[in-house]
Write a protein that holds these residues in place. Structure first.
Motif, PDB file in Angstrom:
ATOM      1  N   UNK A 159       0.838  -1.212   0.000  1.00  0.00           N
ATOM      2  CA  UNK A 159       0.000   0.000   0.000  1.00  0.00           C
ATOM      3  C   UNK A 159       0.867   1.253   0.000  1.00  0.00           C
ATOM      4  N   UNK A 160       1.929   1.245   0.796  1.00  0.00           N
ATOM      5  CA  UNK A 160       2.838   2.398   0.841  1.00  0.00           C
ATOM      6  C   UNK A 160       3.517   2.584  -0.509  1.00  0.00           C
ATOM      7  N   UNK A 161       3.948   1.483  -1.127  1.00  0.00           N
ATOM      8  CA  UNK A 161       4.598   1.551  -2.441  1.00  0.00           C
ATOM      9  C   UNK A 161       3.659   2.135  -3.487  1.00  0.00           C
ATOM     10  N   UNK A 162       2.400   1.688  -3.470  1.00  0.00           N
ATOM     11  CA  UNK A 162       1.417   2.210  -4.434  1.00  0.00           C
ATOM     12  C   UNK A 162       1.192   3.699  -4.221  1.00  0.00           C
ATOM     13  N   UNK A 163       1.061   4.134  -2.973  1.00  0.00           N
ATOM     14  CA  UNK A 163       0.833   5.550  -2.666  1.00  0.00           C
ATOM     15  C   UNK A 163       2.002   6.400  -3.164  1.00  0.00           C
ATOM     16  N   UNK A 164       3.220   5.852  -3.032  1.00  0.00           N
ATOM     17  CA  UNK A 164       4.413   6.605  -3.435  1.00  0.00           C
ATOM     18  C   UNK A 164       4.738   6.426  -4.911  1.00  0.00           C
ATOM     19  N   UNK A 165       3.950   5.598  -5.614  1.00  0.00           N
ATOM     20  CA  UNK A 165       4.173   5.391  -7.039  1.00  0.00           C
ATOM     21  C   UNK A 165       5.438   4.615  -7.337  1.00  0.00           C
ATOM     22  N   UNK A 166       5.789   3.716  -6.445  1.00  0.00           N
ATOM     23  CA  UNK A 166       7.002   2.917  -6.643  1.00  0.00           C
ATOM     24  C   UNK A 166       6.648   1.432  -6.683  1.00  0.00           C
ATOM     25  N   UNK A 167       7.532   0.671  -7.339  1.00  0.00           N
ATOM     26  CA  UNK A 167       7.330  -0.769  -7.390  1.00  0.00           C
ATOM     27  C   UNK A 167       7.544  -1.380  -6.017  1.00  0.00           C
TER      28      UNK A 167
END
Length: 348
Positions: free
Chosen positions: A81-89
């Protein structure tokens, strides 16, 4: 290394008692030579961070940061979820190791980088099972405290100089001068930080001062000035005069038959180098990065123009300031030849 038939010996150890004994024995065994010994400055840098971590308020913040980092690493759903929010893989998230103090700086940086993301995710996904455990409640309490983030960023600011010192220790052409300039940066950060109160600052600075007095040798100070990448950065005028006097003493040992003219040239070129004048003019090609990044080449290029200062600089900068490379080799060997793999041979 030999200079005018004199043998120059360099010995470094991360054990204070060993290097003191070695200095005494080597000095006695090589009366006709010059012995330059010293403590491992990389190890002493480690201990500087350990002194900082010994302060309870700092350690409490670090423990809270580790709690957050551990929870993120364990929770695949939260990390996604954190990765998606930050736009990272994916996002990096280290856990620190007390044998590698620089890892504390990385852990703080990784947690600071996800501050907004983790706060938003905890609100948006508050009803999800993985955010309603006892561990999740602890993390939620920590990340909602404004003071926690302020203290974490302040402590990270203190640890950044040490991270640079660690990177410096990895360089093939590192010097005591580069490491000591990192110490000076750490000292300045300690003085202006808001993470420590006056008594805590005084305690850490006094420990740093004792380490400097006990483990920084004269040739370390000379390297601080004669490394063209730092040129004594952080030293005041009094300090530079003191180092200049040390240079005269060491040069008289390297060249016991030096004339008054040679001694005069040494001081003249020292001052020109310090002020970037004469043959060291600021506009000269000798300050090209391809030369200054390799101190040995820098001073070799000046061997004809400034033979006295060049010889002194090459002698001082040839000294290894730490035993980090040996320590890394032993760590790799220990990871390979373990108790469960004690029958390894050269072929296997």
């Amino acid at each position: 290394m030999k200079s005018n038939g004199k043998l120059m010996l360099n010995f470094v150890s991360d054990s204070a008692s060993v290097y003191v004994k070695a200095r005494r024995l080597l000095t006695q065994a090589s009366e006709s030579g010059i012995t330059l010994t010293g403590a491992c400055l990389a190890h002493q840098s480690n201990l500087l961070v350990k002194d900082l971590m010994a302060i309870s308020r700092v350690w409490n913040i670090v423990e809270q940061v580790v709690t957050i980092a551990s929870f993120i690493r364990r929770s695949v759903a939260l990390r996604s979820s954190i990765s998606r929010y930050m736009g990272r893989e994916k996002i990096p998230m280290w856990l620190p190791s007390e044998t590698r103090w620089y890892s504390f700086s990385e852990t703080l940086k990784h947690v600071i980088n996800v501050q907004t993301a983790i706060q938003v995710v905890f609100v948006q996904e508050a009803s999800k099972p993985h955010l309603n455990t006892a561990s999740a409640c602890t993390v939620r309490t920590i990340i909602n405290e404004k003071q926690f983030w302020e203290d974490t960023k302040a402590i990270y600011g203190l640890l950044k100089p040490y991270y640079v010192i660690t990177a410096i220790s990895e360089l093939d052409n590192t010097s005591a001068g580069l490491i000591l300039s990192g110490w000076m940066w750490l000292k300045l950060e300690l003085k202006k930080t808001t993470a420590l109160n006056a008594d805590e600052k005084s305690l850490v600075l006094s420990k740093m001062q004792r380490r400097t007095e006990n483990y920084v040798e004269h040739h370390h100070l000379l390297a601080w000035v004669l490394d063209p990448r730092v040129r004594g950065c952080g030293l005041n005028k009094t300090g530079k005069r003191l180092v200049r006097d040390l240079a005269k003493k060491l040069f008289s040992k390297i060249e016991p038959n030096c004339t008054d003219g040679s001694a005069f040239n040494l001081i003249k070129h020292w001052l020109d180098y310090d002020h970037k004048e004469g043959i060291f003019d600021a506009e000269s090609s000798i300050w090209a990065p391809c030369l200054t990044s390799r101190p040995a080449l820098f001073w070799m290029d000046l061997a004809d123009d400034s033979p006295e200062l060049s010889k002194l600089a090459r002698a001082v900068l040839s000294c290894v300031p730490h035993a980090a490379s040996c320590e890394r080799l032993w760590s790799c060997a220990a990871a390979t030849a373990t108790k469960s793999r004690n029958r390894l041979t050269n072929k296997s």
